[in-house]
Scaffold this motif. Structure first.
Motif, PDB file in Angstrom:
ATOM      1  N   VAL A   3      -5.575   4.562  -5.618  1.00  0.00           N
ATOM      2  CA  VAL A   3      -5.473   5.715  -5.122  1.00  0.00           C
ATOM      3  C   VAL A   3      -7.121   6.092  -4.903  1.00  0.00           C
ATOM      4  CG1 VAL A   3      -5.438   8.121  -5.480  1.00  0.00           C
ATOM      5  CG2 VAL A   3      -3.665   6.673  -6.001  1.00  0.00           C
ATOM      6  N   GLN A   6      -8.370   4.377  -1.886  1.00  0.00           N
ATOM      7  CA  GLN A   6      -7.794   5.169  -0.739  1.00  0.00           C
ATOM      8  C   GLN A   6      -8.359   6.391  -0.089  1.00  0.00           C
ATOM      9  OE1 GLN A   6      -4.749   4.193   1.397  1.00  0.00           O
ATOM     10  NE2 GLN A   6      -5.803   5.735   2.499  1.00  0.00           N
ATOM     11  N   LEU A   7      -8.996   7.200  -1.332  1.00  0.00           N
ATOM     12  CA  LEU A   7      -9.534   8.632  -1.380  1.00  0.00           C
ATOM     13  C   LEU A   7     -10.889   8.056  -0.612  1.00  0.00           C
ATOM     14  CD1 LEU A   7      -8.380  10.052  -4.634  1.00  0.00           C
ATOM     15  CD2 LEU A   7      -7.711  10.781  -2.141  1.00  0.00           C
ATOM     16  N   ASN A  10     -10.658   7.312   2.991  1.00  0.00           N
ATOM     17  CA  ASN A  10     -10.293   8.609   3.620  1.00  0.00           C
ATOM     18  C   ASN A  10     -11.589   9.513   3.623  1.00  0.00           C
ATOM     19  OD1 ASN A  10      -7.807  10.239   4.695  1.00  0.00           O
ATOM     20  ND2 ASN A  10      -8.545  11.483   2.949  1.00  0.00           N
ATOM     21  N   LEU A  14     -12.942  10.653   7.203  1.00  0.00           N
ATOM     22  CA  LEU A  14     -13.522  12.093   7.508  1.00  0.00           C
ATOM     23  C   LEU A  14     -14.747  12.685   7.479  1.00  0.00           C
ATOM     24  CD1 LEU A  14     -11.427  14.791   6.956  1.00  0.00           C
ATOM     25  CD2 LEU A  14     -12.062  14.861   4.798  1.00  0.00           C
ATOM     26  N   THR A 136      -3.979   2.322   3.712  1.00  0.00           N
ATOM     27  CA  THR A 136      -3.511   2.704   5.098  1.00  0.00           C
ATOM     28  C   THR A 136      -4.682   3.559   5.848  1.00  0.00           C
ATOM     29  OG1 THR A 136      -2.491   4.784   4.309  1.00  0.00           O
ATOM     30  CG2 THR A 136      -1.127   2.940   5.150  1.00  0.00           C
ATOM     31  N   LEU A 138      -5.749   5.215   9.980  1.00  0.00           N
ATOM     32  CA  LEU A 138      -5.095   5.527  11.348  1.00  0.00           C
ATOM     33  C   LEU A 138      -6.290   4.848  12.134  1.00  0.00           C
ATOM     34  CD1 LEU A 138      -4.031   9.173  11.371  1.00  0.00           C
ATOM     35  CD2 LEU A 138      -2.571   7.199  10.999  1.00  0.00           C
ATOM     36  N   ASP A 251     -15.230  16.022  -0.403  1.00  0.00           N
ATOM     37  CA  ASP A 251     -13.909  16.531   0.181  1.00  0.00           C
ATOM     38  C   ASP A 251     -12.673  16.014  -0.545  1.00  0.00           C
ATOM     39  OD1 ASP A 251     -11.499  17.450   1.822  1.00  0.00           O
ATOM     40  OD2 ASP A 251     -13.302  18.537   2.794  1.00  0.00           O
ATOM     41  N   SER A 252     -12.577  14.592  -0.051  1.00  0.00           N
ATOM     42  CA  SER A 252     -11.504  13.704  -0.401  1.00  0.00           C
ATOM     43  C   SER A 252     -11.407  13.527  -1.930  1.00  0.00           C
ATOM     44  CB  SER A 252     -11.847  12.475   0.185  1.00  0.00           C
ATOM     45  OG  SER A 252     -10.606  11.753  -0.134  1.00  0.00           O
ATOM     46  N   GLY A 255     -10.389  16.816  -3.727  1.00  0.00           N
ATOM     47  CA  GLY A 255      -8.985  17.380  -3.339  1.00  0.00           C
ATOM     48  C   GLY A 255      -7.913  16.817  -4.107  1.00  0.00           C
ATOM     49  N   TYR A 256      -8.404  15.437  -4.656  1.00  0.00           N
ATOM     50  CA  TYR A 256      -7.306  14.811  -5.358  1.00  0.00           C
ATOM     51  C   TYR A 256      -7.534  15.047  -6.851  1.00  0.00           C
ATOM     52  CZ  TYR A 256      -4.243  11.139  -7.200  1.00  0.00           C
ATOM     53  OH  TYR A 256      -3.527  10.418  -7.766  1.00  0.00           O
TER      54      TYR A 256
ATOM     55  N   ASP B 212      -7.752  18.172   6.287  1.00  0.00           N
ATOM     56  CA  ASP B 212      -7.248  16.938   5.587  1.00  0.00           C
ATOM     57  C   ASP B 212      -6.331  17.240   4.450  1.00  0.00           C
ATOM     58  OD1 ASP B 212      -6.976  14.305   4.887  1.00  0.00           O
ATOM     59  OD2 ASP B 212      -8.741  14.266   3.577  1.00  0.00           O
ATOM     60  N   PRO B 215      -5.341  14.426   0.184  1.00  0.00           N
ATOM     61  CA  PRO B 215      -5.364  14.454  -1.206  1.00  0.00           C
ATOM     62  C   PRO B 215      -4.040  14.855  -1.931  1.00  0.00           C
ATOM     63  CG  PRO B 215      -7.428  15.386  -0.153  1.00  0.00           C
ATOM     64  CD  PRO B 215      -6.514  14.847   0.928  1.00  0.00           C
ATOM     65  N   VAL B 216      -3.736  16.222  -1.276  1.00  0.00           N
ATOM     66  CA  VAL B 216      -2.317  16.907  -1.638  1.00  0.00           C
ATOM     67  C   VAL B 216      -1.309  15.815  -1.555  1.00  0.00           C
ATOM     68  CG1 VAL B 216      -0.485  18.481  -1.143  1.00  0.00           C
ATOM     69  CG2 VAL B 216      -3.135  18.921  -0.660  1.00  0.00           C
ATOM     70  N   LEU B 218      -1.139  12.739  -1.557  1.00  0.00           N
ATOM     71  CA  LEU B 218      -1.504  11.567  -2.703  1.00  0.00           C
ATOM     72  C   LEU B 218      -1.097  11.995  -4.024  1.00  0.00           C
ATOM     73  CD1 LEU B 218      -4.598   9.608  -1.322  1.00  0.00           C
ATOM     74  CD2 LEU B 218      -2.203   8.787  -1.160  1.00  0.00           C
ATOM     75  N   ARG B 219      -1.448  13.278  -4.222  1.00  0.00           N
ATOM     76  CA  ARG B 219      -1.250  13.818  -5.558  1.00  0.00           C
ATOM     77  C   ARG B 219       0.322  13.593  -5.815  1.00  0.00           C
ATOM     78  NH1 ARG B 219      -5.048  17.218  -8.459  1.00  0.00           N
ATOM     79  NH2 ARG B 219      -3.446  18.330  -9.466  1.00  0.00           N
ATOM     80  N   ASP B 246       1.832   9.110   7.816  1.00  0.00           N
ATOM     81  CA  ASP B 246       0.310   8.152   7.519  1.00  0.00           C
ATOM     82  C   ASP B 246       0.358   7.607   6.307  1.00  0.00           C
ATOM     83  OD1 ASP B 246      -0.108   9.091  10.269  1.00  0.00           O
ATOM     84  OD2 ASP B 246      -1.349  10.580   9.696  1.00  0.00           O
ATOM     85  N   GLN B 247       0.649   8.451   5.305  1.00  0.00           N
ATOM     86  CA  GLN B 247       0.477   7.797   4.064  1.00  0.00           C
ATOM     87  C   GLN B 247       1.785   7.160   3.515  1.00  0.00           C
ATOM     88  OE1 GLN B 247      -2.257   7.447   2.425  1.00  0.00           O
ATOM     89  NE2 GLN B 247      -3.577   8.514   4.089  1.00  0.00           N
TER      90      GLN B 247
END
Lengths: 290, 404
Positions: A3, A6-7, A10, A14, A136, A138, A251-252, A255-256, B212, B215-216, B218-219, B246-247
């Motif tokens: 994860v 990926q973050l 991402n 972004l 992944t 885009l 940000d990424s 957010g997680y 974006d 993150p939401v 993925l959580r 996408d995810q």
């Protein structure tokens, strides 16, 4: 770990989106010394233009990038010539009022013409995700990343090697000295504002496949762009690029790992800390140049 | 001079009393946002009231008196207050009908309450409108609490049975935009989920202006969420569905709280195949079984005949249903004084499943209709169809979201 990677990926993608928007803002600020409060609305205009070209002529958003960049260049140049130029002698906040006014006018014009509905362009090829090693991405985001790199590199080349670029740098460094050296400062301003707006034109063509357009779409991106610009040192293009990457990743990750609604808190906290400890930004040229 | 003043005063009084004596019509105020950003659905809401009033006038009016509608344009809360004042003091209406938007309703009801004029709310969903102890504010439509409860109940009553599993085995995630709307609905959802003993594993607020939501997602994905409840506007709905794809996040069900979920534009932007199977709780829409909502098809025809287009949303239907309930109550009141109308409204007793929205009507002391629960709908083949409760359903609930 998966994860996390990926973050980060991402966040970089972004960041490249923020970079393209912020580089334009930095150019306008660094050279013309005007805070372009209508930057987000330029983006909105560009995205509607992309939509119209796609809906009426069937243009792929990436193909429309060419006419849209020219259109936005013209729009930026006209704004500089007819709104900012007459106000150059006036107080700085008069210019701010003018730009805020322009921004409000553009939003309401869009509401009048398009209404509050959202419009999108359907481009499945750009929205295709590619997977490698369990991560992944885009295609559209990847394109954005390379465009951001190319944009900064291209602008660097232009600024360093061409006579026009040299004149622009001279004007940015010292307006009066440039004038004395025979640089047509007002033309440089018009060109630079146009160039900054043209960056937004590129951004709108790249964003359109990923985000639907509404009259207020500009406000989604532009606040972050301001943070990026200050973070990067207000006038430094490379600073803006690095700042955009930092904000994208922060940000990424926040957010997680913290909470999605607190990510703005995190990067505004960074923003405030930078203003306190390094008021000229990460890549600023030192006190007094901002 | 003194005599003149007295005469003048007497004349003025006589003049101002005269229209009241001569009143042959029943005046009602129609307070909606007719211009500005809320105008589209404000006008759509008004059409429901207009149809109900015209229908009644065609049948001879309210106890033989024709109903005269006076419009008030409430663009924002300030103007709502101004227009409510005009309707109550200048036009002296017997009642006000409105309002579509909650912030407008909250402002306007205060004016009506002070003036002692009944206020009939037919479309605003914010709970506090009928929680302030007002005497003359009444509401037919469901509140955000009803929406939240239906969304949570749908997990155990509709989704789990369709999957053939125990509801408690499903991992539930709540995501919502972080303004008042999302906060309110999500708060009620959390409470209800707790009461029902559901396994709530994540509650994630986010800004509706987020660019974006990865993150939401993925959580939710790493928590292994099976059912997502989302309270959202339009942009964030589009972003969520796109990035969910996408995810590669594939929950068993996603349930929305109206808002962005009900709009055709959203589906167009996301792509119908990607939103296939998305569940939604909202005011009654037109693909509902008439057995549970008698008169819904007749309303649709009447609407088409008058306005030349099919209804643009369920708002007109909700307003039509509510207007009829209140006009019936006014007709049965012994006179049109506020207290008589309140008395009549308190006596209203309409069972569920007998109105065009399928809602019943029975009001509590606060004036809130207690016989409303919104239906559960689902996007199937680009259409929003009612799938629960069974009696109202026109299609069977499908599980899974998007083309997976």
């Amino acid at each position: 770990m998966d994860v996390f990677v990926q973050l980060i990926l991402n966040g970089i993608l972004l960041g490249s989106m923020y970079a393209i928007i912020s580089v334009g803002l930095t150019l306008i600020f660094g050279i013309v010394r005007v805070v372009n409060f209508a930057h987000g609305e330029f983006l909105m205009v560009g995205m509607y233009a992309v939509y119209l070209l796609a809906a009426n002529l069937g243009f792929h958003p990436y193909v429309s990038a060419v006419p849209i960049v020219i259109l936005l260049f013209a729009m930026g140049a006209l704004v500089q010539r007819f709104i900012i130029q007459p106000l150059l002698g006036a107080d700085e906040h008069i210019q701010i009022f003018a730009m805020v006014g322009l921004s409000t006018a553009l939003v309401n014009l869009a509401l009048l013409i398009f209404g509050a509905d959202l419009y999108s362009v359907n481009t499945p090829s750009v929205r295709q995700s590619i997977a490698f090693g369990g991560y992944t991405l885009l295609i559209g985001q990847l394109v954005m990343f390379f465009c951001a790199l190319a944009l900064v590199a291209g602008l660097h080349f232009f600024m360093q090697t061409t006579p026009l670029g040299r004149a622009i740098r001279a004007t940015a460094q010292n307006r009066n000295a440039a004038l004395l050296m025979g640089v047509r400062v007002n033309r440089i301003y018009i060109f630079s504002f146009g160039l900054g707006a043209a960056c937004v034109g590129l951004a709108s063509a790249l964003l359109m496949p990923l985000y639907p357009v509404t009259p207020t779409i500009g406000t989604y991106f532009v606040l972050t762009a301001f943070v990026v610009v200050v973070l990067g040192g207000m006038r430094s293009m490379y600073g803006a690029f690095a700042g955009a990457m930092i904000i994208g990743i922060v940000d990424s990750l926040s957010g997680y790992y913290i909470a999605p609604d607190l990510k703005e808190v995190v990067y505004f906290a960074i923003f405030i800390l930078i203003l306190i400890f390094k008021p000229t930004g990460l890549f600023g040229l030192g006190r007094g140049t901002e | 001079m003194k005599l003149f003043a007295k005469v003048a005063l007497a004349t003025t009084l006589a003049l101002s009393a005269a229209p009241a004596l001569a009143q042959e019509t029943v005046k009602i105020g129609a307070l909606y946002p007719f211009s500005g950003g809320l105008a589209l659905l404000g006008d759509e809401s008004f059409r429901g009231l207009e149809l109900a009033v015209e229908e009644r006038n065609a049948k001879g009016g309210l106890n033989g008196k024709p109903i005269q509608m006076i419009r008030g344009d409430a663009v924002d809360p300030n103007q709502a207050v101004g227009e409510a004042r005009r309707l109550t003091s200048v036009d002296k209406v017997n009642a006000i009908f409105g309002t579509y938007s909650s912030s407008l309703a909250i402002a306007a009801t205060q004016v009506a309450e002070l003036a002692g004029v009944p206020y009939f709310e037919l479309g605003a969903i914010s709970d506090p409108i009928t929680e302030r102890g007002f005497q003359y504010t009444f509401r037919t439509n469901p509140t955000s609490k009803d929406f939240a409860n239906r969304m949570v109940d749908a997990i155990s009553d509709a989704v789990a049975p369709a999957l053939g599993v125990d509801p408690k085995s499903l991992k539930v995630g709540i995501i919502h935009e972080d303004s008042l709307y999302g906060q309110t609905v999500a708060g009620f959802q959390q409470k209800r989920a707790q009461e029902k003993g559901l396994n709530l594993v994540e509650t994630l607020p986010y800004s509706a202006k987020s660019v974006d939501l990865t993150p939401v997602i993925l959580r939710l994905k790493s928590a292994g969420v099976d059912v997502v409840l989302q309270t959202s506007y339009q942009n964030d709905t589009v972003l969520f569905f796109r990035q969910m794809k996408d995810q590669g996040f594939k929950p068993k069900a996603v349930i929305g709280a109206g808002g962005g979920y009900s709009l055709r534009d959203t589906v167009q932007a996301v792509g119908p195949e990607n939103m296939e199977g998305a569940l939604n709780v909202d005011f009654t829409q037109y693909r509902t079984n008439p057995a549970a909502a008698p008169g819904i098809d007749a309303f649709e025809k009447k609407y088409q005949a008058k306005y030349g287009t099919p209804p643009r949303s369920g708002h007109s239907l909700a307003n039509y249903m509510g207007a009829n309930v209140f006009l019936d109550a006014m007709a049965s009141a012994k006179d049109l004084s506020a207290d008589a109308i309140r008395e009549a409204v308190m006596k209203v007793d309409v069972p569920e499943g007998t109105t065009p929205t399928g809602w019943g009507a029975k009001f509590n002391e606060q004036g809130q209709n207690t016989r409303v629960s919104p239906f559960l709908m689902q996007w199937q083949g680009g259409e929003l169809v009612t799938v629960f409760p069974e009696k109202a359903a026109v299609a069977k609930l499908k599980t899974g979201v998007g083309a997976n």
